[in-house]
Design an enzyme around this catalytic site. Structure first.
Site, PDB file in Angstrom:
ATOM      1  N   LYS A   1      39.893  27.428  35.051  1.00  0.00           N
ATOM      2  CA  LYS A   1      40.097  28.216  36.279  1.00  0.00           C
ATOM      3  C   LYS A   1      40.672  29.601  35.944  1.00  0.00           C
ATOM      4  O   LYS A   1      40.320  30.604  36.577  1.00  0.00           O
ATOM      5  CB  LYS A   1      41.030  27.458  37.231  1.00  0.00           C
ATOM      6  CG  LYS A   1      41.426  28.224  38.480  1.00  0.00           C
ATOM      7  CD  LYS A   1      40.283  28.489  39.446  1.00  0.00           C
ATOM      8  CE  LYS A   1      40.775  29.326  40.623  1.00  0.00           C
ATOM      9  NZ  LYS A   1      39.738  29.621  41.602  1.00  0.00           N
TER      10      LYS A   1
ATOM     11  N   LYS B   1      48.911  36.272  40.907  1.00  0.00           N
ATOM     12  CA  LYS B   1      49.483  35.076  40.259  1.00  0.00           C
ATOM     13  C   LYS B   1      48.542  34.565  39.162  1.00  0.00           C
ATOM     14  O   LYS B   1      48.958  34.255  38.046  1.00  0.00           O
ATOM     15  CB  LYS B   1      49.709  34.016  41.348  1.00  0.00           C
ATOM     16  CG  LYS B   1      50.130  32.647  40.897  1.00  0.00           C
ATOM     17  CD  LYS B   1      49.129  31.525  41.098  1.00  0.00           C
ATOM     18  CE  LYS B   1      48.318  31.448  42.327  1.00  0.00           C
ATOM     19  NZ  LYS B   1      47.314  30.382  42.373  1.00  0.00           N
TER      20      LYS B   1
END
Ligand code: NAP
Length: 296
Positions: A171, A239
């Site tokens: 990811k 993030k």
């Protein structure tokens, strides 16, 4: 019919939980802002006001919250999942978090008698609503096989990529590619506008060639109309690029483009754009080119 708890009913979690309820599973949802459970309830699910209540008797527990500390809190906090769930429960963490935290939590889960998969997703809000996400799964193969019927209800592409933490590593790579892609698209849009080209025509032909991408398909509308309601918030992509740059540093890798887009996301946040969709990277291109509102 499986008893499923779903924790975190935000932009992604809400439509995912709705798919599970619509398929006939008994879904109990928990979200701090309770109104966000309304679509799940409308789809036949149940809303509750605590994690402990949501996970009681659940065979599968899905988690979709923003960041590593949130997942840690949901799983290991007082009256959290580990304190309250039935031993043997299968926990599927769809959130995007640090790979090392995913490994640590999977070890803790195993020590408490639970099974934990890291299963971050890609495909955006549109993919969550359509049930066509890509899910990259880390964990034991037997647990992946057990989760597969649930994963297939929210996703079109479901791949086991390795042991715990691997899903999060994949990811992170996904987020690097997407951020670079959005930045390139934003620069192309401003470039084309500055040269007075018919944008619709230009993007149509670009979409049919090697420059075509899901990013171009899904994000050109936001950029052309300058409408940046999320979608995927810049705060969350910031993030994620933090995860990429830290993991690259740890492995001794030099990823100049990754570092640059990480900086551009920080720049966007510092200009107050953190709550906007990541397609608002376009606004940074405008600012740096003297083409922000009123400057064209
Ligand atoms: P979001 O809209 O902010 O949803 C997160 C939800 O989690 C919110 O409803 C929030 O509730 C809830 N929450 C926060 N802290 C919690 C806690 N400690 N316990 C229980 N619930 C908590 O974010 P999102 O866009 O759905 O993203 C969720 C995750 O998916 C993130 O890791 C993100 O990186 C990833 N992701 C997002 C997308 C996308 O396109 N949006 C795509 C792929 C992956 P409150 O609002 O009440 O605080």
């Amino acid at each position: 019919m499986t008893k499923i708890a779903f924790i975190g009913l935000g932009i992604m979690g809400s439509p995912m939980a709705v798919h599970l309820a619509t398929a006939g599973h008994l879904v109990t949802g928990f979200n701090p802002t309770t109104i966000k459970a309304a679509p799940l309830v409308a789809a036949g699910g149940r809303a509750t006001t605590s994690i402990a209540d949501a996970v009681r008797g659940a065979e599968v527990i899905c988690v979709m919250v923003p960041d590593s500390p949130d997942v840690r809190d949901v799983l290991t906090g007082a009256k959290g999942v580990f304190d309250s769930a039935e031993p043997g429960a299968l926990i599927i963490d769809f959130s995007t978090i640090r790979p090392d935290v995913a490994v640590e939590l999977a070890d803790q889960a195993a020590a408490r008698g639970f099974r934990l998969l890291d299963a971050p997703v890609s495909g955006g809000e549109a993919g969550a609503v359509a049930g066509t996400l890509s899910v990259m799964v880390g964990g034991a193969v037997a647990d992946f096989d057990a989760a597969r019927p649930i994963l297939d209800l929210v996703a079109e592409t479901v791949v086991h990529v390795g042991p715990s933490g691997s899903g999060q590593t994949v990811k992170a790579a996904n987020q690097l590619i997407v951020a670079a892609n959005i930045q390139a698209l934003a620069e192309a849009v401003i470039f084309l506008e500055a040269h007075g080209v018919d944008l619709d025509a230009a993007l149509r032909v670009l979409g049919g060639g090697l420059a075509g991408s899901k990013v171009l398909e899904q994000k050109q509308g936001n950029m052309l109309s300058r409408s940046f309601a999320p979608g995927f918030r810049i705060d969350l992509h910031h993030k994620d690029l933090g995860i990429v740059t830290a993991a690259a540093h740890q492995a001794g890798l030099v990823l100049p483009l990754g570092s640059l887009v990480a900086e551009l996301l920080t720049d966007a946040r510092s200009h107050g754009d953190g709550g906007l969709d990541h397609s608002a990277l376009l606004r940074g291109v405008e600012r740096r080119s003297g083409r922000a509102d009123g400057e064209n």
